[in-house]
Design an enzyme around this catalytic site. Structure first.
Site, mmCIF file in Angstrom:
data_model
loop_
_atom_site.group_PDB
_atom_site.id
_atom_site.type_symbol
_atom_site.label_atom_id
_atom_site.label_comp_id
_atom_site.label_asym_id
_atom_site.label_seq_id
_atom_site.Cartn_x
_atom_site.Cartn_y
_atom_site.Cartn_z
ATOM 1 C CE LYS A 97 -56.813 9.653 -12.358
ATOM 2 N NZ LYS A 97 -56.023 8.444 -12.555
ATOM 3 N N GLY A 137 -47.016 -0.975 -0.507
ATOM 4 C CA GLY A 137 -48.479 -0.932 -0.579
ATOM 5 C C GLY A 137 -48.982 -2.059 -1.464
HETATM 6 P P1 NAD Z 1 -50.727 2.174 -1.861
HETATM 7 O O1 NAD Z 1 -51.291 3.402 -1.238
HETATM 8 O O2 NAD Z 1 -51.379 0.857 -1.618
HETATM 9 O O3 NAD Z 1 -49.189 2.012 -1.429
HETATM 10 C C1 NAD Z 1 -48.294 3.069 -1.357
HETATM 11 C C2 NAD Z 1 -47.311 2.721 -0.232
HETATM 12 O O4 NAD Z 1 -46.260 3.674 -0.243
HETATM 13 C C3 NAD Z 1 -47.954 2.765 1.157
HETATM 14 O O5 NAD Z 1 -47.648 1.589 1.866
HETATM 15 C C4 NAD Z 1 -47.296 4.000 1.797
HETATM 16 O O6 NAD Z 1 -47.157 3.880 3.204
HETATM 17 C C5 NAD Z 1 -45.957 4.001 1.098
HETATM 18 N N1 NAD Z 1 -45.238 5.272 1.165
HETATM 19 C C6 NAD Z 1 -45.745 6.529 1.110
HETATM 20 N N2 NAD Z 1 -44.747 7.430 1.217
HETATM 21 C C7 NAD Z 1 -43.598 6.717 1.306
HETATM 22 C C8 NAD Z 1 -42.231 7.080 1.420
HETATM 23 N N3 NAD Z 1 -41.837 8.353 1.478
HETATM 24 N N4 NAD Z 1 -41.301 6.099 1.483
HETATM 25 C C9 NAD Z 1 -41.674 4.796 1.443
HETATM 26 N N5 NAD Z 1 -42.963 4.394 1.357
HETATM 27 C C10 NAD Z 1 -43.902 5.349 1.287
HETATM 28 O O7 NAD Z 1 -50.642 2.497 -3.419
HETATM 29 P P2 NAD Z 1 -50.507 1.443 -4.602
HETATM 30 O O8 NAD Z 1 -51.859 1.130 -5.136
HETATM 31 O O9 NAD Z 1 -49.598 0.339 -4.181
HETATM 32 O O10 NAD Z 1 -49.789 2.341 -5.702
HETATM 33 C C11 NAD Z 1 -48.398 2.661 -5.581
HETATM 34 C C12 NAD Z 1 -48.034 3.703 -6.622
HETATM 35 O O11 NAD Z 1 -48.322 3.200 -7.929
HETATM 36 C C13 NAD Z 1 -48.813 5.020 -6.525
HETATM 37 O O12 NAD Z 1 -47.972 6.076 -6.937
HETATM 38 C C14 NAD Z 1 -49.932 4.850 -7.534
HETATM 39 O O13 NAD Z 1 -50.384 6.094 -8.037
HETATM 40 C C15 NAD Z 1 -49.212 4.067 -8.617
HETATM 41 N N6 NAD Z 1 -50.110 3.263 -9.438
HETATM 42 C C16 NAD Z 1 -50.903 2.319 -8.872
HETATM 43 C C17 NAD Z 1 -51.743 1.553 -9.665
HETATM 44 C C18 NAD Z 1 -52.627 0.492 -9.068
HETATM 45 O O14 NAD Z 1 -53.153 -0.330 -9.819
HETATM 46 N N7 NAD Z 1 -52.778 0.446 -7.759
HETATM 47 C C19 NAD Z 1 -51.779 1.756 -11.065
HETATM 48 C C20 NAD Z 1 -50.923 2.723 -11.622
HETATM 49 C C21 NAD Z 1 -50.097 3.468 -10.798
#
Ligand code: NAD
Length: 351
Positions: A80, A182
C-alpha cells in the site's frame, strides 16, 4: 515509536519513505509480503495528523492486502502507499509525478492503484513516470473504476451467505440494509433490486442518498440503519462500524458489505458469532475491485475478471463451513486460510 515496533509491522518486507521538498511530496510505500507476486495495493492521500499515524495506516492497509489477494486467488502480494496531505488542497501534477518516480524506483516490487483521495485521473499522471500502475485501463467497461466489481463481489457474497444460512438461492423478497450510498453502495443497490431484494439505505450525503432512492431503495435515518430488522446488513461506508457499542444493536442474521476493516477489534468477530450472526469477512467479500484491477493490468478485464469475482461466493462458503465446524469466528478462519496460502510452512527440527 519505531516502525519495527508498530503493532501493524508484522514482518513487513520493506517500508520506503519519500520526501520531495520541490513538489511537497511526503509519501510511504509499505510492502508486506511478496511470496505470491508483486505487492499490489492502492495509493491513499490523506491529511494525517502525524507521520506516525501515516506509518500505522500504511502498515495496517498493506498487511490487509496480503490477506485479501491470497484469498482472492491472485498471484499478488500485499502493499500500500500513502501520501501525507489534503487531496483537496495539496494534490498537484508535480506531486503526482514525484510519486510516480518514487514507485518506479522500487523496480516493480510494488504496483499502485486508486484509493481514497486519489482518482483514476491521478493514477494516469503517476503512470507517466512508472509502468507499475493499475486500474487505469480506458478500454475497461467502467474506465478503470473498480467499484462495480467490488459491488458485484459483495452481491455474490450476500447470495453465498443466504444460501449457507437459509439454504436459499434467491434474493426475492430478502430485506437488505445498506449503510452508505457511495459508489459501491449504489452499484450494490442496483444489483439487489434487480434480484428482487428490498433495499433500505442510509447516507450522511443527501445527494448520494437521493441517487439510491431513484434506483428504488428506501431511505432510512443514518442512526437507525445498523439496528434495522433485516435479513442482511451491508456496511458500505466506513471502517470500524462494528464496535463494542454497536455489535449488540445489529438486528440482521447476516453482515456482508464492502467497507474495509468493519470490525473495530477482532473480538467483535467472536461477538457476532456468539450472537448467531453470520459475518462475511470484509477482506474476502470486498475483493472484487482488486480482482478487476489485477485483470486490468493483465489487459484482460472481460469475461475472466467477472468469472473470478463470482468465485468470492465459493471462498466465503468454504470459510462459513470451516467456521461452523470448528466453532471459530469467520474472520479468524479467513485469516488462517490466507496464511496457509501466502506464508511458507514452518520447518520443524526434523525437516
Ligand atoms: P464512497 O466514498 O464512494 O462512498 C461511501 C459513502 O458512505 C458516501 O456516500 C458517504 O457519504 C457515506 N457515509 C460516510 N459516513 C457515513 C455514515 N456514518 N453513515 C452512512 N453513510 C456514510 O466509497 P466507496 O468506493 O463506495 O467504498 C465504500 C466502502 O467500501 C469504503 O469503506 C471502502 O474502503 C470500501 N471498499 C471500496 C472498494 C471500491 O472498489 N470502491 C473496494 C474495497 C473496499
Amino acid at each position: 515509536m519505531s516502525v519495527f515496533n508498530s503493532p501493524s509491522f508484522d514482518s513487513h518486507e520493506l517500508v520506503a519513505f519519500k520526501n520531495d521538498p520541490r513538489s511537497g511530496l511526503r509519501a510511504i510505500v509499505a510492502i508486506h509480503n511478496t511470496a505470491l507476486g508483486p505487492a499490489l495495493g492502492g495509493c491513499r492521500m490523506f491529511p494525517y495528523a502525524s507521520p506516525e499515524l501515516a506509518v500505522e495506516d500504511v502498515l495496517r492497509l498493506s498487511r490487509g492486502m496480503s490477506y485479501k489477494s491470497a484469498l482472492a486467488g491472485l498471484p499478488l502480494g500485499g502493499g500500500k502507499a500513502v501520501i501525507i496531505g489534503d487531496p483537496a488542497t495539496m494534490k498537484s501534477r508535480s506531486l503526482l509525478l514525484a510519486m510516480g518516480d518514487f514507485i518506479e524506483g522500487l523496480n516493480g516490487q510494488y504496483i499502485t492503484a486508486e484509493d481514497s483521495g486519489t482518482s483514476v485521473a491521478d493514477l494516469k499522471i503517476i503512470g507517466e513516470r512508472t509502468a507499475y500502475v493499475s486500474g487505469i485501463m480506458d478500454g475497461s467497461q467502467f474506465g478503470g473504476d473498480p467499484s462495480p466489481y467490488t459491488a458485484q463481489g459483495v452481491f455474490y457474497g450476500i447470495k453465498a451467505a443466504m444460501a449457507f444460512r437459509h439454504n436459499e438461492n434467491s434474493l426475492q423478497g430478502v430485506r437488505v440494509a445498506v449503510q452508505g450510498a457511495g459508489s459501491v453502495g449504489r452499484y450494490l443497490t442496483k444489483l439487489l433490486i434487480a434480484a428482487g431484494a428490498e433495499v433500505f439505505i442510509a447516507d450522511v450525503n443527501a445527494a448520494n442518498l437521493s441517487l439510491a432512492q431513484t434506483m428504488g431503495a428506501i431511505p432510512v435515518p443514518v442512526a437507525d440503519v445498523l439496528g434495522l430488522a433485516v435479513d442482511v446488513l451491508a456496511p458500505c461506508a466506513m471502517g470500524a462500524v462494528i464496535d463494542e457499542q454497536t455489535v449488540g444493536l445489529i438486528n440482521a442474521g447476516i453482515v456482508a458489505g464492502a467497507a474495509n476493516n468493519q470490525l473495530a477489534m477482532p473480538i467483535q468477530g467472536e461477538q457476532l458469532r456468539q450472537r448467531g450472526i453470520l459475518y462475511a469477512p470484509d477482506f474476502v467479500i470486498n475483493a472484487g475491485g482488486i480482482i478487476d484491477v489485477y485483470y486490468q493490468r493483465a489487459e484482460d478485464s472481460s469475461n475472466s475478471s467477472a468469472a473470478h469475482v463470482e468465485r468470492i461466493g465459493d471462498t466465503l462458503q468454504e470459510i462459513f463451513a470451516r467456521a461452523e465446524k470448528t466453532g471459530v469466528a469467520t474472520a479468524q478462519i479467513a485469516e488462517q486460510l490466507a496464511e496457509e496460502i501466502f506464508l511458507p510452512p514452518v520447518k520443524t527440527a526434523a525437516a
